[in-house]
Design an enzyme around this catalytic site. Structure first.
Site, PDB file in Angstrom:
ATOM      1  N   TYR A 188      60.798  -8.758 119.626  1.00  0.00           N
ATOM      2  CA  TYR A 188      60.387 -10.154 119.410  1.00  0.00           C
ATOM      3  C   TYR A 188      59.721 -10.694 120.678  1.00  0.00           C
ATOM      4  O   TYR A 188      58.647 -11.304 120.615  1.00  0.00           O
ATOM      5  CB  TYR A 188      61.580 -11.025 119.010  1.00  0.00           C
ATOM      6  CG  TYR A 188      61.189 -12.480 118.845  1.00  0.00           C
ATOM      7  CD1 TYR A 188      60.348 -12.874 117.804  1.00  0.00           C
ATOM      8  CD2 TYR A 188      61.624 -13.455 119.742  1.00  0.00           C
ATOM      9  CE1 TYR A 188      59.955 -14.204 117.656  1.00  0.00           C
ATOM     10  CE2 TYR A 188      61.244 -14.784 119.604  1.00  0.00           C
ATOM     11  CZ  TYR A 188      60.409 -15.152 118.560  1.00  0.00           C
ATOM     12  OH  TYR A 188      60.010 -16.472 118.423  1.00  0.00           O
ATOM     13  N   PRO A 233      57.783 -22.914 122.767  1.00  0.00           N
ATOM     14  CA  PRO A 233      59.049 -23.635 122.662  1.00  0.00           C
ATOM     15  C   PRO A 233      60.245 -22.762 123.012  1.00  0.00           C
ATOM     16  O   PRO A 233      60.212 -21.532 122.860  1.00  0.00           O
ATOM     17  CB  PRO A 233      59.111 -24.020 121.166  1.00  0.00           C
ATOM     18  CG  PRO A 233      57.776 -23.675 120.584  1.00  0.00           C
ATOM     19  CD  PRO A 233      57.222 -22.586 121.444  1.00  0.00           C
TER      20      PRO A 233
HETATM   21  P1  NDP Z   1      61.105 -21.202 110.371  1.00  0.00           P
HETATM   22  O1  NDP Z   1      61.783 -19.980 109.893  1.00  0.00           O
HETATM   23  O2  NDP Z   1      61.731 -22.522 110.134  1.00  0.00           O
HETATM   24  O3  NDP Z   1      59.594 -21.218 109.802  1.00  0.00           O
HETATM   25  C1  NDP Z   1      58.800 -20.072 109.842  1.00  0.00           C
HETATM   26  C2  NDP Z   1      57.550 -20.273 109.009  1.00  0.00           C
HETATM   27  O4  NDP Z   1      56.747 -19.082 109.099  1.00  0.00           O
HETATM   28  C3  NDP Z   1      57.846 -20.507 107.541  1.00  0.00           C
HETATM   29  O5  NDP Z   1      57.000 -21.514 107.043  1.00  0.00           O
HETATM   30  C4  NDP Z   1      57.498 -19.182 106.889  1.00  0.00           C
HETATM   31  O6  NDP Z   1      57.001 -19.399 105.582  1.00  0.00           O
HETATM   32  C5  NDP Z   1      56.367 -18.695 107.793  1.00  0.00           C
HETATM   33  N1  NDP Z   1      56.201 -17.239 107.705  1.00  0.00           N
HETATM   34  C6  NDP Z   1      57.053 -16.281 108.126  1.00  0.00           C
HETATM   35  N2  NDP Z   1      56.600 -15.063 107.804  1.00  0.00           N
HETATM   36  C7  NDP Z   1      55.410 -15.266 107.153  1.00  0.00           C
HETATM   37  C8  NDP Z   1      54.468 -14.402 106.553  1.00  0.00           C
HETATM   38  N3  NDP Z   1      54.631 -13.068 106.564  1.00  0.00           N
HETATM   39  N4  NDP Z   1      53.381 -14.931 105.974  1.00  0.00           N
HETATM   40  C9  NDP Z   1      53.202 -16.258 105.955  1.00  0.00           C
HETATM   41  N5  NDP Z   1      54.056 -17.141 106.495  1.00  0.00           N
HETATM   42  C10 NDP Z   1      55.157 -16.639 107.083  1.00  0.00           C
HETATM   43  O7  NDP Z   1      60.891 -20.972 111.948  1.00  0.00           O
HETATM   44  P2  NDP Z   1      60.254 -21.893 113.092  1.00  0.00           P
HETATM   45  O8  NDP Z   1      59.582 -23.057 112.540  1.00  0.00           O
HETATM   46  O9  NDP Z   1      61.277 -22.072 114.135  1.00  0.00           O
HETATM   47  O10 NDP Z   1      59.190 -20.853 113.666  1.00  0.00           O
HETATM   48  C11 NDP Z   1      57.798 -21.109 113.713  1.00  0.00           C
HETATM   49  C12 NDP Z   1      57.201 -20.312 114.866  1.00  0.00           C
HETATM   50  O11 NDP Z   1      57.795 -20.750 116.082  1.00  0.00           O
HETATM   51  C13 NDP Z   1      57.443 -18.818 114.803  1.00  0.00           C
HETATM   52  O12 NDP Z   1      56.277 -18.163 115.248  1.00  0.00           O
HETATM   53  C14 NDP Z   1      58.601 -18.593 115.783  1.00  0.00           C
HETATM   54  O13 NDP Z   1      58.592 -17.307 116.313  1.00  0.00           O
HETATM   55  C15 NDP Z   1      58.261 -19.630 116.824  1.00  0.00           C
HETATM   56  N6  NDP Z   1      59.344 -20.097 117.681  1.00  0.00           N
HETATM   57  C16 NDP Z   1      60.527 -20.588 117.174  1.00  0.00           C
HETATM   58  C17 NDP Z   1      61.493 -21.071 118.035  1.00  0.00           C
HETATM   59  C18 NDP Z   1      62.811 -21.579 117.567  1.00  0.00           C
HETATM   60  O14 NDP Z   1      63.773 -21.589 118.358  1.00  0.00           O
HETATM   61  N7  NDP Z   1      62.932 -22.053 116.346  1.00  0.00           N
HETATM   62  C19 NDP Z   1      61.263 -21.128 119.489  1.00  0.00           C
HETATM   63  C20 NDP Z   1      59.999 -20.573 119.899  1.00  0.00           C
HETATM   64  C21 NDP Z   1      59.082 -20.105 119.024  1.00  0.00           C
HETATM   65  P3  NDP Z   1      57.369 -18.515 104.281  1.00  0.00           P
HETATM   66  O15 NDP Z   1      58.738 -17.949 104.487  1.00  0.00           O
HETATM   67  O16 NDP Z   1      57.260 -19.497 103.155  1.00  0.00           O
HETATM   68  O17 NDP Z   1      56.306 -17.483 104.236  1.00  0.00           O
HETATM   69  C1  8X3 Z   2      62.579 -18.476 119.715  1.00  0.00           C
HETATM   70  C2  8X3 Z   2      63.443 -18.772 120.881  1.00  0.00           C
HETATM   71  O1  8X3 Z   2      65.103 -17.793 122.529  1.00  0.00           O
HETATM   72  O2  8X3 Z   2      65.456 -17.307 120.182  1.00  0.00           O
HETATM   73  O3  8X3 Z   2      61.386 -17.907 120.086  1.00  0.00           O
HETATM   74  O4  8X3 Z   2      63.699 -16.248 121.394  1.00  0.00           O
HETATM   75  S1  8X3 Z   2      64.456 -17.460 121.250  1.00  0.00           S
END
Ligand code: NDP
Ligand code: 8X3
Length: 253
Positions: free
Chosen positions: A155, A185
């Protein structure tokens, strides 16, 4: 009042993407919202159109599939191709394990979504922006791009790739007046941990125990801020964490 501008947000069915859709709609942007879960997209479309009087176009597809990206984005009518803001947000983590015990299917899913999906979508949208000499790409990285933590290997690598690709895009798009911002984030309570721990709610909740995590809205506010600056100002790289978090490893609980 609409701005007449268009924002394309991938992964808008939950978390940051959904919050960004709401934030940009509130500012009068028309929206292209994507994700795999069609029903959620339709509910969000209806809500945003009613509440903010903007137009919302839904595209349900899996960013891991090059053909699906091309078919979905290729189906956009010309007026919807005039995208001002692309938020490359769709992504996920799966599990925590040492590399020698890692699940190789999980690796494929993370790399195909977080890295190749972001590339496929960008490859289609960037020429549209270039032709108009206008646009802003926001890539959602992570503190995991900046600091590797135990068992986070693949990841973290996928997010380090997002960091590198953001730098590369910025160089390539420099002559075309297109901004590229990487937003990284830290811990945010969305569906992220539920997905990482494959539906284990207890494990997911534990991640955010003992401190106040970021919300989707916090991140959406920052993403919108980056897009609200004057034309000559570009935030290249931005790390946002809860106050209780120093980096991907250190959290004060
Ligand atoms: P969520 O799981 O709440 O949302 C993830 C979104 O990504 C969903 O809308 C999902 O939609 C979509 N998604 C996942 N796989 C696919 C796919 N194969 N095709 C199309 N859409 C996809 O997570 P977050 O909002 O937290 O995450 C959003 C981004 O932020 C990610 O890139 C994550 O790595 C990143 N992030 C998150 C952090 C956290 O702590 N939450 C911190 C730092 C970064 P669906 O399932 O409907 O396809
Ligand atoms: C999401 C934050 O710390 O779980 O990217 O990797 S962490």
């Amino acid at each position: 009042m609409t701005t007449g501008k268009i924002a394309l947000i991938t992964g808008a069915t939950a978390g940051f993407g959904e919050a960004c859709a709401e934030r940009f709609a509130r500012e009068g942007y028309h929206l292209i919202i994507t994700g795999r879960r069609q029903e959620r997209l339709q509910q969000l479309q209806q809500r945003l159109q009613e509440q903010y009087k903007v137009k919302a176009h839904t595209l349900a597809f899996d960013v891991r599939s090059k053909a699906a990206c091309e078919a979905a984005l290729g189906s956009l009518p010309a007026e919807w191709q005039a995208i001002n803001v692309l938020v490359n947000n769709a992504g996920l983590a799966l599990d925590l394990s040492p590399i020698d015990e890692g699940n190789t299917d999980d690796w494929d899913t993370m790399l195909d979504t977080n890295v190749k999906g972001l590339l496929y979508v960008s490859r289609i949208v960037m020429p549209w922006m270039k032709a108009r000499r206008q646009g802003h790409i926001i890539n959602i990285g992570s503190t995991a791009a900046k600091t590797v933590y135990a068992k986070g290997n693949v990841y973290c690598a996928s997010k380090a790739a997002v960091d590198a690709l953001s730098q590369g895009m910025r160089i390539d798009l420099l002559p075309y007046n297109i901004k590229v911002t990487a937003v990284h984030p830290g811990a945010a309570e969305t569906e992220f941990s539920l997905v990482r721990f494959k539906g284990d709610e207890g494990k997911a909740k534990d991640v955010y125990k003992g401190f106040t995590p970021l919300s989707g809205q916090d991140v959406a506010d920052v993403v919108y801020y980056c897009c609200s600056l004057p034309p000559h100002v570009c935030i290249n790289d931005l790390v946002i964490t809860p106050t209780a978090q120093a980096n991907a490893y250190y959290i004060h609980r």
